[in-house]
Design an enzyme around this catalytic site. Structure first.
Site, mmCIF file in Angstrom:
data_model
loop_
_atom_site.group_PDB
_atom_site.id
_atom_site.type_symbol
_atom_site.label_atom_id
_atom_site.label_comp_id
_atom_site.label_asym_id
_atom_site.label_seq_id
_atom_site.Cartn_x
_atom_site.Cartn_y
_atom_site.Cartn_z
ATOM 1 N N HIS A 205 -3.245 7.464 2.287
ATOM 2 C CA HIS A 205 -3.640 6.149 1.785
ATOM 3 C C HIS A 205 -5.004 5.816 2.362
ATOM 4 C CE1 HIS A 205 -3.942 1.984 0.913
ATOM 5 N NE2 HIS A 205 -3.641 1.583 2.133
ATOM 6 N N ASN B 177 -10.069 0.061 0.017
ATOM 7 C CA ASN B 177 -8.613 0.133 -0.013
ATOM 8 C C ASN B 177 -8.120 -0.390 -1.362
ATOM 9 O OD1 ASN B 177 -5.857 -0.152 0.300
ATOM 10 N ND2 ASN B 177 -5.957 -1.134 2.302
ATOM 11 N N CYS C 117 0.807 -1.226 0.000
ATOM 12 C CA CYS C 117 0.000 0.000 0.000
ATOM 13 C C CYS C 117 0.836 1.271 0.000
ATOM 14 C CB CYS C 117 -0.946 0.007 1.193
ATOM 15 S SG CYS C 117 -2.158 -1.338 1.163
#
Length: 323
Positions: free
Chosen positions: A250, A280, A115
């Site tokens: 993020h 996500n 990520c």
């Protein structure tokens, strides 16, 4: 050698057509819309269709970024793709994107930092430009996490979505101005590799290659490490929290985003949030959020934008840029 600075000149994104709501997941997974929203802030996610691949989504986002900048594929020196879900072990997603764009020059490579991948890739592009090895770079995050999720694990399956985001980074000799990437800051600590990982790969055929996560421990590390990385970026540039116009984090979990914003004393209206609609999307989440906020007019020329991410590894980092 003349000093260079990297400018964020173009923005693009792609989300698969198929939208999967929490209610749809609840028809076959032991979960509910209320349970997912309360723990994550997620209401829906986009999931790849049969025609969507890491390459096709990345190429779509890249074309948008080039179009925004008024550029063509011939203007691109480097393609850097951050992905943990490539279509193939090799060739890299980046060279496949080169082919999709019709590029016959330049170079491309993939980068795997989960990520945090976009922050890492942006840092690499900035370094290439500052060193004079490239005049421009497409920095892309493209992920198809739906293809590595365990459909029986509600703790992970509800969290992720698919998509791609891109920025076109160009060089300028105008280092007297304050526009561009001010600094990037990267970290990793492999001691925590088993908190968030995929249990299989090309060399481990006996594993199912599903994403596994200790959510409680990841959350525990996230807020502290992200906050310190953000403070590091501000201190490196002699800036304070009040100087930041926008936090583009993020998009992993709304509670993590809110926790970092509180530590930085940033009001919600200065934080770009897409996790409720995108879930996500790993390395794609920051460029997707950037693209949305630039195109809807929230982020404008001259704004100071702070980006941060944490992912499997553990990896984490931040980037500070003025548009």
């Amino acid at each position: 050698m003349t000093a260079k600075r990297s400018l964020l000149s173009g923005f693009g994104g792609y989300l698969p057509e198929r939208i999967v709501t929490n209610d749809e997941l609840a028809t076959w997974l032991e979960t509910s819309d209320e349970w997912i929203r309360a723990r994550t802030g997620i209401a829906q996610r986009h999931m790849a269709g049969e025609g969507d691949t890491a390459v096709s989504m990345a190429a779509h986002a890249a074309r948008q970024a080039l179009d925004y900048a008024g550029a063509t594929p011939d203007d691109v020196d480097a393609v850097i793709v951050a992905t943990s879900t490539p279509d193939q072990a090799f060739p890299s997603t980046a060279v496949r994107v080169q082919a999709e764009l019709g590029m016959t020059g330049g170079f491309g490579f993939d980068l795997a930092a989960a990520c945090s991948g976009f922050i890492y890739a942006l840092s690499m592009a900035d370094s290439l430009i500052r060193s004079g090895q490239a005049r421009s770079a497409l920095v892309i995050g493209s992920e198809v996490y739906s293809r590595i999720l365990d459909k029986t694990d509600r703790g992970t399956y509800v969290l992720f979505g698919d998509g791609a985001g891109a920025v076109f980074v160009t060089s300028t000799d105008d280092t007297a101005g304050d526009a561009g990437i001010l600094s990037t800051h990267l970290h990793s600590d492999g001691r925590y590799g088993d908190l968030l990982f995929v249990d299989g790969a090309t060399g481990l055929h006996d594993k199912p290659a599903h994403l596994r996560m200790n959510g409680r421990e990841v959350f525990r590390h996230a807020v502290g490490k992200l906050s310190s990385s953000v403070d590091e970026a501000l201190a490196a540039n002699g800036l304070t929290h009040s100087d930041v116009n926008w936090l583009v984090p993020h998009q992993a979990n709304l509670r993590i985003i809110d926790g970092v914003a509180r530590k930085l004393a940033l009001p919600p209206e200065r934080v770009v949030v897409t996790v409720d609609r995108h879930a996500n999307t790993s390395a794609a989440s920051i460029p997707l959020a950037l693209n949305e906020a630039v195109r809807d007019g929230r982020i404008n020329k001259g704004d100071l934008v702070l980006m941060e991410a944490l992912g499997g590894g553990l990896t984490w980092g931040s980037a500070l840029a003025r548009l």
